[in-house]
Design a protein around this motif. Structure first.
Motif: not given
Length: 385
Positions: A22, A145-146, A149, A153, A157, A160-161, A242
């Motif tokens: 991520f 995905i990372g 995200i 933010s 990231t 969440i990871q 992204s």
């Protein structure tokens, strides 16, 4: 029971390959947002790679003594905590410490999963191949995905990871069993990362020595290139995270095709000689990378290069089993160690050379692959292949 245990390991490796990636596409943005020196992208990775190499023997002993499954699961929690520290860092020394601590736990994850397979699998070779393929296929989706995200933010990231890795650790404790452990003590001298080189000094000569030099130089080339590329597209083209994730997903798809359609066929050839042509192809493609400046053709050439870059590693690994079969385990250990050395030097070089010229890392990567062409020729002759 063993098949169930191995399948459970597959689940954990799947989740790890996804979540652990991520942060990679957002790291260049993270460094740029903090206004840090350009060299930090290489230095941060080198810190992680160095402790990964340094503590591999330590975790091997710990996994045998306390159980590979337990070490594997707990390492997820430690790595998750260190990624949170990484994401909350604001100064260079904080990032370096967080990355070094992260490498300490990544080393545990890498070593413990191999030991778990060896101790619990009825066909360790097949299961190791499945794990490698699983990681290669899933990792790009983690990037993807990372990256998305990170558009919302960057710090989020990392958070969440971190939460994801810690939860995977708890899942590992719940579902992984362990085979018998070894209730033995070990001295500090036994976990010296250089001890493997000392013990195998009679083996490190002739074509084995050339092979290890080739592994180091090719590892340097790949790491130097990849670390520079991830930062280059953010610094030069100002890509959002992204885009980095999308590119990596595309690279993963091409790498999957390359390994499925090309590598399998090349493994049936004389790999000692075939790898020379592969290194030649990589050198030629890097020349295109160096001289192409327009964004679209530059990205296309790089994506194709990434896919081709995945071909040479299976060929190197195949060579290990073709000579010195009675000491192949030792050669595997030496291969992993020298590959790690190439990663450390390659990432450091990429970071510190970037300020002198954004494309210089690509130039030296091309030079390294050019050297590998001649090393592979000499290696094939000395090995009698």
């Amino acid at each position: 029971m063993k098949k169930v245990s191995i399948f459970r390991l597959y689940i954990l490796v799947f989740l790890y390959a996804l979540i652990a990636n991520f942060a990679h596409p957002v790291t260049p943005t993270f460094i740029k947002n903090l206004g840090l020196h350009d060299y930090m992208f290489g230095l941060a990775f080198a810190c992680m790679a160095f402790t990964n190499f340094l503590f591999s023997p330590f975790w091997s002993k710990m996994a045998n003594k306390y159980g590979a499954g337990k070490v594997f699961a707990l390492a997820f929690m430690g790595y998750g905590a260190m990624q949170l520290c990484f994401g909350l860092s604001t100064m260079e020394w904080q990032i370096c410490l967080a990355r070094m601590a992260g490498g300490f736990f990544i080393s545990a994850i890498s070593v413990a999963q191999l030991i778990y397979i060896i101790k619990n699998s009825s066909d360790s070779g097949k299961d190791l191949a499945i794990l490698a393929s699983l990681s290669a296929v899933v990792s790009p989706f983690g990037y993807l995905i990372g990256g998305f995200i990170g558009d919302f933010s960057v710090v989020g990231t990392f958070v969440i990871q971190s939460i994801g890795l810690i939860l995977v650790g708890f899942l590992g404790l719940a579902i992984l069993g362990d085979s018998e452990t070894e209730n033995t003590s070990f001295a500090l001298s036994e976990i010296n990362p250089l001890s493997h080189f000392i013990e195998s000094k009679d083996l490190i000569k002739g074509f084995v020595l050339i092979f290890l030099i080739m592994v180091t130089v090719s590892s340097f080339a790949s790491t130097c290139y990849e670390q520079c590329f991830n930062y280059y597209i953010k610094d030069q083209f100002n890509f959002p995270s992204s885009y980095n994730g999308i590119l990596k997903a595309g690279v993963g798809f091409i790498a999957l095709l390359a390994n499925s359609l090309i590598t399998i066929r090349l493994l049936k050839t004389n790999t000692f000689r075939t790898i020379t042509y592969v290194f030649g192809l990589l050198f030629a493609m890097l020349l295109a990378v160096i001289f192409v400046d327009d964004m679209v053709p530059f990205i296309i050439v790089n994506v194709v290069f990434f896919g081709c870059n995945s071909i040479y590693l299976p060929l190197l690994q195949d060579m290990i089993t073709k000579r010195n079969k009675d000491r192949s385990n030792e050669v595997v250990g030496l291969y992993n160690a020298t590959k790690a050395i190439g990663m450390v030097v390659g990432s450091l070089f990429a970071g510190f050379i970037y300020a002198s010229g954004p494309k210089l890392s690509f130039v030296f990567s091309a030079l390294a692959f050019f050297i590998c062409i001649f090393l592979s020729i000499v290696h094939a002759k000395k090995a009698g292949a």
